[in-house]
Write a protein that holds these residues in place. Structure first.
Motif, PDB file in Angstrom:
ATOM      1  N   SER A  56       0.855  -1.183   0.000  1.00 61.28           N
ATOM      2  CA  SER A  56       0.000   0.000   0.000  1.00 61.28           C
ATOM      3  C   SER A  56       0.898   1.243   0.000  1.00 61.28           C
ATOM      4  CB  SER A  56      -0.934  -0.034   1.203  1.00 61.28           C
ATOM      5  OG  SER A  56      -0.227  -0.475   2.326  1.00 61.28           O
ATOM      6  N   PRO A  57       0.341   2.435  -0.258  1.00 61.46           N
ATOM      7  CA  PRO A  57       1.189   3.632  -0.311  1.00 61.46           C
ATOM      8  C   PRO A  57       2.078   3.765   0.924  1.00 61.46           C
ATOM      9  CG  PRO A  57      -0.978   4.143  -1.136  1.00 61.46           C
ATOM     10  CD  PRO A  57      -1.052   2.729  -0.624  1.00 61.46           C
ATOM     11  N   GLY A  58       3.325   4.106   0.688  1.00 64.63           N
ATOM     12  CA  GLY A  58       4.283   4.287   1.776  1.00 64.63           C
ATOM     13  C   GLY A  58       5.139   3.057   2.023  1.00 64.63           C
ATOM     14  N   SER A  59       4.696   1.886   1.605  1.00 60.99           N
ATOM     15  CA  SER A  59       5.481   0.675   1.879  1.00 60.99           C
ATOM     16  C   SER A  59       6.556   0.476   0.808  1.00 60.99           C
ATOM     17  CB  SER A  59       4.567  -0.540   2.007  1.00 60.99           C
ATOM     18  OG  SER A  59       3.809  -0.679   0.842  1.00 60.99           O
ATOM     19  N   PHE A  60       7.568  -0.285   1.161  1.00 52.69           N
ATOM     20  CA  PHE A  60       8.695  -0.495   0.248  1.00 52.69           C
ATOM     21  C   PHE A  60       9.443  -1.768   0.638  1.00 52.69           C
ATOM     22  CE2 PHE A  60      12.225   0.817   3.079  1.00 52.69           C
ATOM     23  CZ  PHE A  60      11.512   1.439   4.097  1.00 52.69           C
ATOM     24  N   LYS A  89       0.740   4.331 -11.282  1.00 48.20           N
ATOM     25  CA  LYS A  89       1.882   5.235 -11.506  1.00 48.20           C
ATOM     26  C   LYS A  89       2.574   5.552 -10.175  1.00 48.20           C
ATOM     27  CE  LYS A  89       2.618   9.546 -14.127  1.00 48.20           C
ATOM     28  NZ  LYS A  89       3.990   9.358 -14.384  1.00 48.20           N
ATOM     29  N   ASN A  90       3.893   5.571 -10.191  1.00 45.19           N
ATOM     30  CA  ASN A  90       4.726   5.873  -9.010  1.00 45.19           C
ATOM     31  C   ASN A  90       4.532   4.885  -7.856  1.00 45.19           C
ATOM     32  OD1 ASN A  90       5.871   8.158 -10.171  1.00 45.19           O
ATOM     33  ND2 ASN A  90       4.167   9.450  -9.510  1.00 45.19           N
ATOM     34  N   SER A  91       4.242   3.629  -8.187  1.00 37.69           N
ATOM     35  CA  SER A  91       3.992   2.669  -7.100  1.00 37.69           C
ATOM     36  C   SER A  91       5.267   1.933  -6.673  1.00 37.69           C
ATOM     37  CB  SER A  91       2.891   1.691  -7.492  1.00 37.69           C
ATOM     38  OG  SER A  91       3.231   0.966  -8.648  1.00 37.69           O
ATOM     39  N   GLY A  92       6.413   2.380  -7.166  1.00 34.08           N
ATOM     40  CA  GLY A  92       7.679   1.819  -6.663  1.00 34.08           C
ATOM     41  C   GLY A  92       8.461   1.062  -7.718  1.00 34.08           C
ATOM     42  N   HIS A  93       9.518   1.704  -8.248  1.00 30.42           N
ATOM     43  CA  HIS A  93      10.416   1.040  -9.199  1.00 30.42           C
ATOM     44  C   HIS A  93      11.233  -0.013  -8.461  1.00 30.42           C
ATOM     45  CE1 HIS A  93       9.267   4.339 -11.683  1.00 30.42           C
ATOM     46  NE2 HIS A  93      10.224   4.189 -12.578  1.00 30.42           N
ATOM     47  N   LEU A 133      21.351 -11.276  -7.106  1.00 31.83           N
ATOM     48  CA  LEU A 133      21.441  -9.852  -7.468  1.00 31.83           C
ATOM     49  C   LEU A 133      20.659  -8.986  -6.471  1.00 31.83           C
ATOM     50  CD1 LEU A 133      22.411  -7.760  -9.548  1.00 31.83           C
ATOM     51  CD2 LEU A 133      20.318  -8.204 -10.843  1.00 31.83           C
ATOM     52  N   TYR A 134      21.367  -8.092  -5.794  1.00 33.07           N
ATOM     53  CA  TYR A 134      20.710  -7.218  -4.812  1.00 33.07           C
ATOM     54  C   TYR A 134      19.673  -6.334  -5.495  1.00 33.07           C
ATOM     55  CZ  TYR A 134      23.034  -8.183  -0.434  1.00 33.07           C
ATOM     56  OH  TYR A 134      23.423  -8.787   0.724  1.00 33.07           O
ATOM     57  N   HIS A 135      18.485  -6.267  -4.870  1.00 31.43           N
ATOM     58  CA  HIS A 135      17.423  -5.422  -5.416  1.00 31.43           C
ATOM     59  C   HIS A 135      16.599  -4.839  -4.275  1.00 31.43           C
ATOM     60  CE1 HIS A 135      15.898  -9.508  -5.063  1.00 31.43           C
ATOM     61  NE2 HIS A 135      14.677  -9.011  -4.924  1.00 31.43           N
ATOM     62  N   ALA A 136      16.047  -3.675  -4.533  1.00 32.63           N
ATOM     63  CA  ALA A 136      15.190  -3.001  -3.555  1.00 32.63           C
ATOM     64  C   ALA A 136      13.993  -2.451  -4.320  1.00 32.63           C
ATOM     65  CB  ALA A 136      15.947  -1.853  -2.898  1.00 32.63           C
ATOM     66  N   VAL A 137      12.925  -2.153  -3.608  1.00 28.66           N
ATOM     67  CA  VAL A 137      11.758  -1.532  -4.244  1.00 28.66           C
ATOM     68  C   VAL A 137      11.522  -0.182  -3.583  1.00 28.66           C
ATOM     69  CG1 VAL A 137       9.319  -1.749  -4.827  1.00 28.66           C
ATOM     70  CG2 VAL A 137      10.766  -3.791  -4.772  1.00 28.66           C
ATOM     71  N   MET A 138      11.454   0.845  -4.417  1.00 30.36           N
ATOM     72  CA  MET A 138      11.243   2.212  -3.929  1.00 30.36           C
ATOM     73  C   MET A 138       9.850   2.318  -3.275  1.00 30.36           C
ATOM     74  SD  MET A 138      14.060   3.564  -4.950  1.00 30.36           S
ATOM     75  CE  MET A 138      14.889   1.998  -4.844  1.00 30.36           C
ATOM     76  N   PRO A 139       9.664   3.303  -2.391  1.00 28.03           N
ATOM     77  CA  PRO A 139       8.355   3.443  -1.736  1.00 28.03           C
ATOM     78  C   PRO A 139       7.218   3.664  -2.733  1.00 28.03           C
ATOM     79  CG  PRO A 139       9.996   4.844  -0.692  1.00 28.03           C
ATOM     80  CD  PRO A 139      10.638   4.296  -1.938  1.00 28.03           C
ATOM     81  N   ASN A 140       6.082   3.115  -2.396  1.00 25.09           N
ATOM     82  CA  ASN A 140       4.887   3.318  -3.216  1.00 25.09           C
ATOM     83  C   ASN A 140       4.361   4.731  -2.971  1.00 25.09           C
ATOM     84  OD1 ASN A 140       2.428   3.372  -4.450  1.00 25.09           O
ATOM     85  ND2 ASN A 140       1.638   1.482  -3.518  1.00 25.09           N
ATOM     86  N   LEU A 141       4.437   5.582  -4.010  1.00 28.43           N
ATOM     87  CA  LEU A 141       3.971   6.975  -3.891  1.00 28.43           C
ATOM     88  C   LEU A 141       2.740   7.215  -4.769  1.00 28.43           C
ATOM     89  CD1 LEU A 141       7.457   8.792  -4.072  1.00 28.43           C
ATOM     90  CD2 LEU A 141       6.183   8.141  -2.015  1.00 28.43           C
ATOM     91  N   ALA A 142       2.017   6.150  -5.068  1.00 28.75           N
ATOM     92  CA  ALA A 142       0.824   6.277  -5.917  1.00 28.75           C
ATOM     93  C   ALA A 142      -0.200   7.186  -5.239  1.00 28.75           C
ATOM     94  CB  ALA A 142       0.222   4.902  -6.182  1.00 28.75           C
ATOM     95  N   ASP A 145      -6.934   0.984  -5.214  1.00 33.87           N
ATOM     96  CA  ASP A 145      -6.380   1.260  -6.543  1.00 33.87           C
ATOM     97  C   ASP A 145      -4.931   1.736  -6.456  1.00 33.87           C
ATOM     98  OD1 ASP A 145      -8.816   0.665  -7.618  1.00 33.87           O
ATOM     99  OD2 ASP A 145      -9.492   2.749  -7.730  1.00 33.87           O
ATOM    100  N   ALA A 146      -4.546   2.260  -5.295  1.00 32.77           N
ATOM    101  CA  ALA A 146      -3.179   2.778  -5.122  1.00 32.77           C
ATOM    102  C   ALA A 146      -2.206   1.674  -4.720  1.00 32.77           C
ATOM    103  CB  ALA A 146      -3.178   3.875  -4.057  1.00 32.77           C
ATOM    104  N   GLU A 147      -2.720   0.488  -4.469  1.00 31.15           N
ATOM    105  CA  GLU A 147      -1.833  -0.602  -4.039  1.00 31.15           C
ATOM    106  C   GLU A 147      -1.060  -1.208  -5.201  1.00 31.15           C
ATOM    107  OE1 GLU A 147      -4.231  -2.178  -0.106  1.00 31.15           O
ATOM    108  OE2 GLU A 147      -4.772  -2.970  -2.064  1.00 31.15           O
TER     109      GLU A 147
END
Ligand SMILES: [Fe+2]
Length: 220
Positions: free
Chosen positions: A111-115, A136-140, A187-196, A203-205
């Motif tokens: 959900s928004p804010g999580s990463f 959109k902007n849900s975390g690259h 391979l190290y990977h991270a997910v950016m915060p969900n800013l949807a 719908d923002a999840e």
């Protein structure tokens, strides 16, 4: 002595030890994702708490149990993962006596804010993500240069010029519903915060299916 003209010297670049990231876009993703959202939400209803362990990378999201591939409701997506895994197996020249197959498969709802903080997936060869819902902007997802020695001393690169891909030290992928990304488990990977910013929380999840792949002997 005549001046030597060196312009006809040969010059070559050869790439070894590359980091391969595979991706696939499912042609019928809309239909698959509609069903998956329904089935993942059902899982969430049944298992409100989800898996919460301190060694998990997910912060603020819901994490299902790890055996979704064994459930009928997730059979179709599991088979699509297997089909992509078979292409990787062939591309890498793996022994056909082994099948690159799913060892674990789970879902995450961010959900928004999580990463997800940076992590790897020990105990398997390849790991992957399939995006079920990705506003959109849900975390690259960000992958980092695995040769840490290389990060210790970086060259200066020409400004205002795109750095050659083989000299990148990180790469980010935008989450796109219907896209599958498969990468080496180490391979190290991270997910950016969900800013949807979708008005409705659901719908923002950002909803994903994630999985680990290992080689298993083919049953005769
Ligand atoms: Fe991961």
């Amino acid at each position: 002595m005549a001046k030597k003209n060196n312009s006809s010297d040969t010059f070559a670049q050869e790439v070894y030890f590359p980091t391969m990231i595979y991706s696939s876009k499912l042609h019928d993703a809309e239909e698959i994702n509609r069903e998956l959202i329904k089935n993942i939400r059902h899982e969430q209803e049944e298992d409100r708490k989800g898996i919460q362990r301190s060694n998990f990378s997910n912060l603020g999201g819901w994490h299902s149990k790890n055996h979704l591939y064994k459930k009928k409701a997730f059979k179709d997506i599991a088979n699509r993962v297997r089909q992509t895994a078979a292409k990787i197996s062939e591309d890498c020249g793996y022994d056909p006596k082994f099948k690159l197959d799913i060892g674990t498969m789970w879902s995450i709802i961010n959900s928004p804010g999580s990463f997800n903080r940076s992590h790897i997936h020990p105990g398997c060869l390849w790991s992957g993500v399939y995006y079920v819902q990705a506003p959109k902007n849900s975390g690259h997802i960000e992958f980092t240069e695995p040769r840490t020695q290389h990060l210790m001393d970086q060259a200066s690169f020409a400004p205002d010029t795109k750095r050659p891909r083989q000299c990148w030290t990180k790469v980010r992928y935008e989450p796109i519903a219907g896209k599958m990304i498969i990468f080496p488990a180490w391979l190290y990977h991270a997910v950016m915060p969900n800013l949807a910013e979708e008005a409705k929380q659901e719908d923002a999840e950002r909803i994903i299916i994630s999985f680990n792949l290992s080689q298993y002997p083919v049953k005769k």
